[in-house]
Design a protein around this motif. Structure first.
Motif, PDB file in Angstrom:
ATOM      1  N   LYS A 133       2.543  15.816  -2.860  1.00 19.66           N
ATOM      2  CA  LYS A 133       2.487  14.644  -1.990  1.00 19.66           C
ATOM      3  C   LYS A 133       1.518  13.597  -2.522  1.00 19.66           C
ATOM      4  O   LYS A 133       1.781  12.395  -2.429  1.00 19.66           O
ATOM      5  N   LEU A 134       0.406  14.052  -3.077  1.00 20.23           N
ATOM      6  CA  LEU A 134      -0.563  13.110  -3.638  1.00 20.23           C
ATOM      7  C   LEU A 134       0.021  12.372  -4.836  1.00 20.23           C
ATOM      8  O   LEU A 134      -0.198  11.162  -5.009  1.00 20.23           O
ATOM      9  N   LEU A 135       0.760  13.084  -5.680  1.00 17.45           N
ATOM     10  CA  LEU A 135       1.393  12.446  -6.830  1.00 17.45           C
ATOM     11  C   LEU A 135       2.423  11.411  -6.388  1.00 17.45           C
ATOM     12  O   LEU A 135       2.497  10.306  -6.943  1.00 17.45           O
ATOM     13  N   LEU A 136       3.212  11.772  -5.377  1.00 13.33           N
ATOM     14  CA  LEU A 136       4.214  10.843  -4.867  1.00 13.33           C
ATOM     15  C   LEU A 136       3.545   9.632  -4.227  1.00 13.33           C
ATOM     16  O   LEU A 136       3.995   8.491  -4.419  1.00 13.33           O
ATOM     17  N   LEU A 137       2.472   9.870  -3.493  1.00  9.92           N
ATOM     18  CA  LEU A 137       1.738   8.761  -2.868  1.00  9.92           C
ATOM     19  C   LEU A 137       1.160   7.834  -3.923  1.00  9.92           C
ATOM     20  O   LEU A 137       1.207   6.605  -3.778  1.00  9.92           O
ATOM     21  N   PHE A 138       0.637   8.406  -4.980  1.00  7.93           N
ATOM     22  CA  PHE A 138       0.099   7.600  -6.078  1.00  7.93           C
ATOM     23  C   PHE A 138       1.189   6.724  -6.682  1.00  7.93           C
ATOM     24  O   PHE A 138       0.968   5.535  -6.960  1.00  7.93           O
ATOM     25  N   SER A 139       2.375   7.284  -6.878  1.00  9.48           N
ATOM     26  CA  SER A 139       3.485   6.515  -7.439  1.00  9.48           C
ATOM     27  C   SER A 139       3.883   5.369  -6.518  1.00  9.48           C
ATOM     28  O   SER A 139       4.146   4.250  -6.976  1.00  9.48           O
ATOM     29  N   ILE A 140       3.936   5.647  -5.219  1.00  4.99           N
ATOM     30  CA  ILE A 140       4.324   4.608  -4.256  1.00  4.99           C
ATOM     31  C   ILE A 140       3.294   3.480  -4.233  1.00  4.99           C
ATOM     32  O   ILE A 140       3.647   2.299  -4.165  1.00  4.99           O
ATOM     33  N   VAL A 141       2.004   3.847  -4.282  1.00  6.82           N
ATOM     34  CA  VAL A 141       0.952   2.819  -4.291  1.00  6.82           C
ATOM     35  C   VAL A 141       1.071   1.936  -5.521  1.00  6.82           C
ATOM     36  O   VAL A 141       0.959   0.705  -5.439  1.00  6.82           O
ATOM     37  N   VAL A 142       1.331   2.548  -6.676  1.00  7.43           N
ATOM     38  CA  VAL A 142       1.505   1.765  -7.910  1.00  7.43           C
ATOM     39  C   VAL A 142       2.694   0.817  -7.774  1.00  7.43           C
ATOM     40  O   VAL A 142       2.631  -0.350  -8.182  1.00  7.43           O
ATOM     41  N   LEU A 143       3.784   1.307  -7.183  1.00 12.03           N
ATOM     42  CA  LEU A 143       4.966   0.469  -6.994  1.00 12.03           C
ATOM     43  C   LEU A 143       4.662  -0.698  -6.060  1.00 12.03           C
ATOM     44  O   LEU A 143       5.045  -1.841  -6.346  1.00 12.03           O
ATOM     45  N   LEU A 144       3.978  -0.436  -4.953  1.00 11.59           N
ATOM     46  CA  LEU A 144       3.644  -1.509  -4.015  1.00 11.59           C
ATOM     47  C   LEU A 144       2.743  -2.556  -4.660  1.00 11.59           C
ATOM     48  O   LEU A 144       2.929  -3.766  -4.454  1.00 11.59           O
ATOM     49  N   VAL A 145       1.784  -2.115  -5.446  1.00  9.17           N
ATOM     50  CA  VAL A 145       0.888  -3.057  -6.126  1.00  9.17           C
ATOM     51  C   VAL A 145       1.669  -3.929  -7.099  1.00  9.17           C
ATOM     52  O   VAL A 145       1.449  -5.141  -7.193  1.00  9.17           O
ATOM     53  N   SER A 146       2.601  -3.316  -7.820  1.00  7.26           N
ATOM     54  CA  SER A 146       3.397  -4.098  -8.776  1.00  7.26           C
ATOM     55  C   SER A 146       4.288  -5.108  -8.053  1.00  7.26           C
ATOM     56  O   SER A 146       4.471  -6.233  -8.516  1.00  7.26           O
ATOM     57  N   LEU A 147       4.857  -4.722  -6.915  1.00  3.76           N
ATOM     58  CA  LEU A 147       5.698  -5.646  -6.147  1.00  3.76           C
ATOM     59  C   LEU A 147       4.871  -6.806  -5.587  1.00  3.76           C
ATOM     60  O   LEU A 147       5.329  -7.955  -5.576  1.00  3.76           O
ATOM     61  N   LEU A 148       3.665  -6.497  -5.126  1.00  2.00           N
ATOM     62  CA  LEU A 148       2.791  -7.561  -4.648  1.00  2.00           C
ATOM     63  C   LEU A 148       2.393  -8.493  -5.787  1.00  2.00           C
ATOM     64  O   LEU A 148       2.295  -9.715  -5.599  1.00  2.00           O
ATOM     65  N   GLY A 149       2.191  -7.917  -6.957  1.00  2.00           N
ATOM     66  CA  GLY A 149       1.884  -8.749  -8.122  1.00  2.00           C
ATOM     67  C   GLY A 149       3.035  -9.670  -8.488  1.00  2.00           C
ATOM     68  O   GLY A 149       2.846 -10.843  -8.813  1.00  2.00           O
ATOM     69  N   MET A 150       4.266  -9.122  -8.419  1.00  2.00           N
ATOM     70  CA  MET A 150       5.437  -9.949  -8.689  1.00  2.00           C
ATOM     71  C   MET A 150       5.571 -11.059  -7.648  1.00  2.00           C
ATOM     72  O   MET A 150       5.876 -12.215  -7.988  1.00  2.00           O
ATOM     73  N   LEU A 151       5.327 -10.724  -6.369  1.00  2.00           N
ATOM     74  CA  LEU A 151       5.420 -11.717  -5.310  1.00  2.00           C
ATOM     75  C   LEU A 151       4.394 -12.840  -5.519  1.00  2.00           C
ATOM     76  O   LEU A 151       4.723 -14.026  -5.365  1.00  2.00           O
ATOM     77  N   THR A 152       3.186 -12.455  -5.879  1.00  2.00           N
ATOM     78  CA  THR A 152       2.143 -13.453  -6.116  1.00  2.00           C
ATOM     79  C   THR A 152       2.529 -14.394  -7.253  1.00  2.00           C
ATOM     80  O   THR A 152       2.354 -15.620  -7.162  1.00  2.00           O
ATOM     81  N   THR A 153       3.077 -13.812  -8.306  1.00  2.00           N
ATOM     82  CA  THR A 153       3.478 -14.634  -9.461  1.00  2.00           C
ATOM     83  C   THR A 153       4.615 -15.586  -9.089  1.00  2.00           C
ATOM     84  O   THR A 153       4.597 -16.769  -9.462  1.00  2.00           O
ATOM     85  N   LEU A 154       5.600 -15.095  -8.348  1.00  2.00           N
ATOM     86  CA  LEU A 154       6.736 -15.941  -7.965  1.00  2.00           C
ATOM     87  C   LEU A 154       6.296 -17.071  -7.028  1.00  2.00           C
ATOM     88  O   LEU A 154       6.756 -18.214  -7.152  1.00  2.00           O
ATOM     89  N   LEU A 155       5.405 -16.769  -6.087  1.00  2.00           N
ATOM     90  CA  LEU A 155       4.929 -17.803  -5.157  1.00  2.00           C
ATOM     91  C   LEU A 155       4.091 -18.842  -5.888  1.00  2.00           C
ATOM     92  O   LEU A 155       4.175 -20.045  -5.583  1.00  2.00           O
ATOM     93  N   ALA A 156       3.291 -18.394  -6.844  1.00  2.00           N
ATOM     94  CA  ALA A 156       2.487 -19.341  -7.628  1.00  2.00           C
ATOM     95  C   ALA A 156       3.390 -20.258  -8.450  1.00  2.00           C
ATOM     96  O   ALA A 156       3.142 -21.462  -8.561  1.00  2.00           O
TER      97      ALA A 156
END
Length: 419
Positions: A288-311
């Protein structure tokens, strides 16, 4: 097609910022797929360590401790099983074969297992696969040894080499049996199990090594009567544990109950499949910790993409206004931005899958050698395809946020956008 061509050219025109978004998605996809592939293969390798064995019998202790010590060579057994009890139980009705196991010696950190020649015929792993030899034959004399694949590879041993084992577990050796060298006569094919990290010797060799040690310390070696070379068992006082296979699985529960109530000495019998599932259940938190780590990385990358697109959107308001001036409708602008986010997610996911396979290819030898995890580099599974689809859908949904903003910008800005 026109929107697709326009979206492609728009992405190429902004390749620096687009590349950043691609990399964030690719890295998240790579980590998620890699962690999931390693997790699934670890579980598969774990469950495939032993198969075809109905019961593992040892001195009374914990189920998991007995499994770890006898199968995985992890830890040690506080007590052994008397040879008399082994002979008595193995002769019971319904028992097809029995394999004695004697542990406690090592060679350069690798476990030495004393057993009989039947071990190479009856021990199974994976989907009831039998052990096979990549070179040589099973031991036939009391001074011969059969090496696991990793032992031979890592230590550079070949057929005919002499080796000296030591008394003691792990890399801690309390006594080296230099006066009893063993000759390598066989090397097993790789299995991806603890067998690869084990040296297999005749059961009598263990008694000889310990007997030689005791006589050496008392300076009475010359009075020691050597057993006949063809006798590979001898008369051991006790063994560490033994494996049982039955003519029919119907005997399993009955024999297990009888062993757990054995009057000769306190013994216990475990079913390896059940205990393996219990052990893996204890490790569920790690999963579960490994899966949670993967999900957090995915969310961070999506937020990074959103920030770049909005900028980038703030810098593209004049571009969008010009498109409106030449006849583009608001929904054209929305479709264009949506298609751009879809292309970014598609390219980023594809790059992530490629990086995942590259990473697994590079890490495969180390995972096999260090953790015994055999990574299967087969095609993408249906489960992984679902993960990829979820990632692409999430990336596209995130890309809709700037698309909606662009839609409203195109309604109000016109040609009067301030720079």
């Amino acid at each position: 097609m026109i929107l697709l061509k326009l979206a492609s050219k728009s992405l190429l025109n902004r390749r620096a910022s687009v590349l950043l978004s691609l990399l964030t998605i690719a890295i998240s996809v790579m980590l998620l797929l890699t962690i999931e592939r390693v997790r699934m293969q670890a579980k598969k390798s774990f469950a495939a360590t032993v198969s075809g064995t109905d019961l593992i019998v040892g001195a009374r202790t914990g189920d998991i401790q007995l499994l770890l010590a006898s199968v995985f060579r992890i830890g040690h057994m506080n007590n052994g099983v008397s040879w008399q009890s082994y002979q008595d139980i193995s002769s019971k009705k319904g028992i097809k074969w029995a394999l004695p196991l004697s542990l406690g010696d090592t060679h350069k950190g690798y476990a030495v297992l004393g057993t009989t020649g039947d071990y190479f015929s009856h021990f199974q792993y994976g989907k009831k696969q039998h052990l096979s030899f990549s070179a040589g034959v099973p031991f036939a004399e009391d001074n011969e040894v059969v090496l696991g694949a990793e032992v031979a590879k890592r230590l550079g041993y070949g057929l005919g080499d002499n080796i000296v084992v030591a008394h003691g577990m792990g890399k801690t050796s309390f006594h080296h049996h230099d006066d009893k060298p063993l000759v390598v006569v066989g090397i097993l094919a790789a299995t991806g199990t603890p067998v690869d990290k084990t040296l297999h010797v005749p059961l009598i060799a263990i008694a000889q090594l310990h007997g030689a040690q005791a006589h050496h310390e008392d300076e009475e070696q010359h009075n020691h009567n050597e057993p006949h070379a063809a006798d590979l068992i001898g008369e051991p006082k006790q063994i560490s544990a033994f494996l049982l296979g039955f003519d029919s699985p119907l005997y399993t529960l009955q024999v297990r109950r009888n062993i757990n109530n054995y009057k000769g000495e306190p013994l216990m019998a475990i079913m390896p499949g059940v205990t393996l599932r219990e052990l893996w259940g204890m490790l569920a938190m790690v999963e579960k910790l490994l899966l949670l780590f993967s999900i957090v990385v995915l969310l961070v990358s999506l937020l990074g993409m959103l920030t770049t697109l909005l900028a980038n959107l703030s810098q593209r308001r004049r571009e969008l206004a010009i498109l409106r001036s030449v006849g583009a409708k608001p929904w054209h602008i929305f479709s264009l931005m949506s298609m751009e986010s879809l292309l970014i997610s598609l390219l980023g996911t594809s790059l992530g899958v490629a990086l995942c396979y590259l990473l697994l290819t590079l890490a495969q030898p180390q995972l096999q050698a260090q953790a015994g995890i055999n990574i299967d580099l087969q095609g993408i599974s249906s489960y992984e395809l679902k993960l990829i689809a979820v990632i692409m859908a999430a990336a596209w949904i995130v890309g809709l946020i700037p698309a909606v903003r662009a839609y409203f910008y195109s309604l109000h800005d016109g040609m009067s956008v301030k720079t």
